[in-house]
Write a protein that holds these residues in place. Structure first.
Motif, short mmCIF file in Angstrom:
data_model
loop_
_atom_site.label_atom_id
_atom_site.label_comp_id
_atom_site.label_asym_id
_atom_site.label_seq_id
_atom_site.Cartn_x
_atom_site.Cartn_y
_atom_site.Cartn_z
N GLY A 161 52.72 69.15 13.93
CA GLY A 161 52.90 67.78 14.38
C GLY A 161 53.98 67.63 15.43
N ASP A 162 54.79 66.59 15.26
CA ASP A 162 55.82 66.20 16.22
C ASP A 162 56.66 67.40 16.65
N PRO A 163 56.62 67.79 17.93
CA PRO A 163 57.33 68.99 18.36
C PRO A 163 58.85 68.89 18.30
N PHE A 164 59.39 67.69 18.12
CA PHE A 164 60.83 67.56 17.94
C PHE A 164 61.23 67.69 16.48
N ALA A 165 60.25 67.90 15.60
CA ALA A 165 60.52 68.14 14.18
C ALA A 165 60.42 69.65 13.91
N ASP A 166 60.64 70.03 12.68
CA ASP A 166 60.58 71.44 12.28
C ASP A 166 59.13 71.78 11.95
N VAL A 167 58.36 72.17 12.97
CA VAL A 167 56.93 72.42 12.80
C VAL A 167 56.58 73.80 13.34
N LEU A 168 55.45 74.32 12.85
CA LEU A 168 54.94 75.58 13.38
C LEU A 168 54.44 75.40 14.81
N TYR A 169 53.70 74.31 15.02
CA TYR A 169 53.28 74.01 16.40
C TYR A 169 53.04 72.53 16.57
N GLY A 170 53.03 72.11 17.83
CA GLY A 170 52.82 70.72 18.18
C GLY A 170 51.47 70.52 18.85
N PRO A 171 51.41 69.73 19.90
CA PRO A 171 50.13 69.42 20.53
C PRO A 171 49.66 70.51 21.48
N MET A 172 48.43 70.40 21.90
CA MET A 172 47.95 71.18 23.04
C MET A 172 48.70 70.68 24.29
N MET A 173 48.81 71.53 25.29
CA MET A 173 49.64 71.20 26.44
C MET A 173 49.09 70.03 27.26
N SER A 174 47.79 69.89 27.30
CA SER A 174 47.17 68.78 28.03
C SER A 174 45.74 68.63 27.53
N ALA A 175 45.09 67.56 27.93
CA ALA A 175 43.70 67.34 27.52
C ALA A 175 42.79 68.44 28.05
N ARG A 176 43.14 69.02 29.19
CA ARG A 176 42.32 70.11 29.73
C ARG A 176 42.28 71.29 28.77
N PHE A 177 43.44 71.66 28.23
CA PHE A 177 43.48 72.78 27.29
C PHE A 177 42.92 72.39 25.93
N CYS A 178 43.09 71.14 25.55
CA CYS A 178 42.50 70.66 24.31
C CYS A 178 40.99 70.73 24.38
N ASP A 179 40.42 70.22 25.46
CA ASP A 179 38.97 70.24 25.61
C ASP A 179 38.43 71.66 25.64
N ARG A 180 39.14 72.54 26.34
CA ARG A 180 38.69 73.93 26.42
C ARG A 180 38.71 74.58 25.04
N PHE A 181 39.74 74.29 24.27
CA PHE A 181 39.81 74.85 22.92
C PHE A 181 38.67 74.32 22.05
N LEU A 182 38.40 73.02 22.11
CA LEU A 182 37.31 72.46 21.32
C LEU A 182 35.99 73.11 21.68
N GLY A 183 35.85 73.50 22.93
CA GLY A 183 34.64 74.21 23.34
C GLY A 183 34.49 75.56 22.66
N TRP A 184 35.64 76.22 22.39
CA TRP A 184 35.56 77.51 21.70
C TRP A 184 35.09 77.35 20.26
#
Length: 579
Positions: A378-401
């Motif tokens: 979740g929130d990248p300013f919190a103690d998390v393993l990971y936050g968001p995808m870098m942009s919608a372009r990379f998010c969309d590409r990942f969803l395609g996989w």
């Protein structure tokens, strides 16, 4: 790390669909598909992420306006258009407005670098090292600010962002001393009254193109040694991380480098390729460094080859992690979790496939699945393993996989797959999933060599699991996709370690450690689909930014011919010992 790389395409349709042409100077909303007034028609073909209005009036004051920096001065216009970059963790917050350059901007920067480079090359190397030292101190003194800019712009968890900034400092600390160790050699001659020498000379002007998933660490691997060696540099960072790139550039510009030896060009991919082609054709660039996708790396290699240049290419990875039956399974799970899902799997060194011995497969998979299910996201300013995808372009590409998942695969790791939303929740999510571009972690068991998920880099929070029975079968799975960047083996047996090291095609090997994690004084780079054998970091990168020059000095006062005038050493080959 490091490194890491994104699939950055010069001529990607998604790139063209999210920017205006240079003939239409409007503003576009990067990563959302929203074109702001004045930009022209909208291409809705890539709008898989939800649409948002990303320029609220209340946020205008916090938006940073950045542009190319040619000889330290901001470019006055935006011939390549203006890019609006949202915070991927909070899409209603605008991080930067980037005024993009065009091919002429790139060529002009290379020409200015060409003019400034000879004077910089004449500066003694230890003095050049002093500028590197000052850069390191500036980065260290601005570390927290730089890390927070990075997290806000690309969504990297703040702890990892701080680590990335520390890597810049480490790189500077290492190369400070190399300014006093750019050694040549004194070589004995086969002729009397003659001495032989070797010298390292700078290559000239280096054009550096980097990705945005490590927007400060990876650029420093190129820029710091290139400048130390007496080259001038033109840096083209990823256009989706302009605020972070401009911040790092400002630190370079305040470190003491003379005007004209460092330039920042903000531009998109196709524009950069056009500018690089022109600069190479005009003889303005002597070395190209590129971190990005394998596909674009091939095009860079072809372009440089036409000019008899060998680029430094750091490309994609499908990095294996082999778990032997004698492995410490808890340690292997911990390593696989960070390797596969740190930075949301958006690293060139991210884990692609865990290759587990059949005897421990069930046990490992159960432990790994539980670790992934419990990991905070979740929130990248919190103690998390990971936050968001870098942009919608990379998010969309990942969803395609995810569309490549086959009926024989078994999925685990989360309470859903794809985008994390209120309708498709992730148990234990930290923050508001609707605010940003968050994706579920996915473990895909049953991966085989015939699967697309095995063959291709997926660049997102997805890890495959395959099974082997013999060591040779494990090595076939580890090497079969043709990538050769990073690798890992978990075992207690030294024999397994050395057999793995000999058989793996990767340029980097970890033993009982993750596939990700570089240190500034070790060579970084890959083979096959992961690169052309060039290496960054440590003393090895010096060969990318210097050329060896050999000199012979004959002070005998006469012409001496090598091989022909060499003195003979008489011997008695018929001599035999008496018993």
């Amino acid at each position: 790390m490091a490194a890491s790389r994104v699939s950055w395409a010069f001529d990607s349709p998604s790139n063209r669909g999210t920017r205006e042409s240079s003939s239409t100077v409007g503003r576009i909303a990067f990563g959302t598909g929203h074109i702001l007034p004045g930009a022209g028609p909208r291409d809705q073909s890539r709008d898989r992420a939800p649409s948002r209005t990303i320029v609220p009036v209340g946020e205008q004051a916090t938006t940073k306006v950045v542009s190319s920096l040619i000889s330290g001065r901001p470019a006055p216009d935006a011939p390549g258009g203006t890019l609006i970059v949202p915070n991927p963790a909070r899409l209603d917050e605008v991080v930067a407005e980037a005024r993009l350059g065009d091919a002429t901007t790139f060529v002009d920067a290379c020409r200015a670098a060409r003019e400034a480079q000879p004077a910089w090359a004449r500066t003694p190397a230890p003095v050049r090292g002093r500028a590197i030292q000052q850069l390191g101190r500036l980065v260290e003194d601005n570390a927290e600010t730089l890390a927070r800019i990075l997290t806000r712009e690309i969504g990297k968890p703040i702890a990892e962002a701080r680590g990335s900034v520390k890597e810049v400092v480490d790189t500077c600390n290492f190369f400070v001393s190399e300014g006093r160790r750019l050694y040549g050699m004194t070589v004995p001659s086969e002729l009397p009254d003659k001495q032989l020498f070797t010298f390292r000379n700078p290559v000239g002007v280096a054009a550096i193109v980097t990705a945005g998933n490590f927007p400060v660490a990876v650029p420093s691997w190129y820029l710091v040694p290139a400048l130390l060696c007496g080259n001038a540099v033109v840096w083209k960072p990823a256009e989706y991380a302009p605020s972070t790139s401009e911040a790092l550039a400002q630190l370079f510009l305040h470190a003491g480098f003379p005007e004209g030896v460092f330039h920042l060009v903000l531009a998109d991919g196709p524009t950069t390729f056009e500018g690089l082609s022109q600069a190479l054709g005009d003889g303005l660039v002597d070395k190209v460094g590129f971190t990005g996708s394998t596909e674009v790396g091939r095009r860079i290699g072809e372009l440089c080859g036409r000019h008899l240049q060998s680029p430094c290419l750091e490309l994609g990875g499908k990095n294996p992690l082999v778990v032997m039956p004698d492995a410490d399974l808890d340690l292997a799970v911990e390593g696989a979790l960070f390797s596969g899902f740190g930075t949301a799997g958006q690293r060139c060194t991210s884990l692609g496939t865990v290759i587990v011995h059949e005897r421990i497969h069930h046990d490992f998979l159960g432990r790994f699945t539980r670790a992934v299910e419990r990991a905070p996201i979740g929130d990248p300013f919190a103690d998390v393993l990971y936050g968001p995808m870098m942009s919608a372009r990379f998010c969309d590409r990942f969803l395609g996989w995810l569309d490549r998942v086959q009926p024989h695969h078994r999925l685990s790791g989360s309470t859903g797959t794809g985008r994390i939303t209120r309708a498709n929740p992730r148990e234990g999510f930290v923050g508001d999933p609707e605010a940003g571009l968050y994706c579920h972690p996915t473990v895909v068991d049953g991966v085989t060599m015939d699967d697309d998920l095995y063959k291709q880099e997926t660049f997102g929070p997805i890890v495959g699991v395959a099974t082997f029975s013999t060591f040779d079968e494990a090595m076939g799975l580890a090497n079969g996709h043709g990538y050769g960047l990073s690798s890992s083996i978990y075992t207690r047996d030294p024999l397994n370690v050395f057999r793995f090291r000999e058989a793996i095609s990767a340029g980097m090997v970890s033993v009982n450690n993750s596939t990700s994690g570089a240190e500034a004084h070790l060579p970084f780079g890959g083979n096959g689909r992961s690169g052309n054998g060039s290496r960054q970091s440590g003393v090895w990168v010096l060969d990318q930014f210097t050329r060896w020059q050999a000199m012979n000095w004959d002070y005998s006062g006469r012409l001496q011919k090598a091989q022909m005038d060499v003195a003979e050493v008489p011997a008695d080959p018929s001599f035999r010992l008496a018993e």
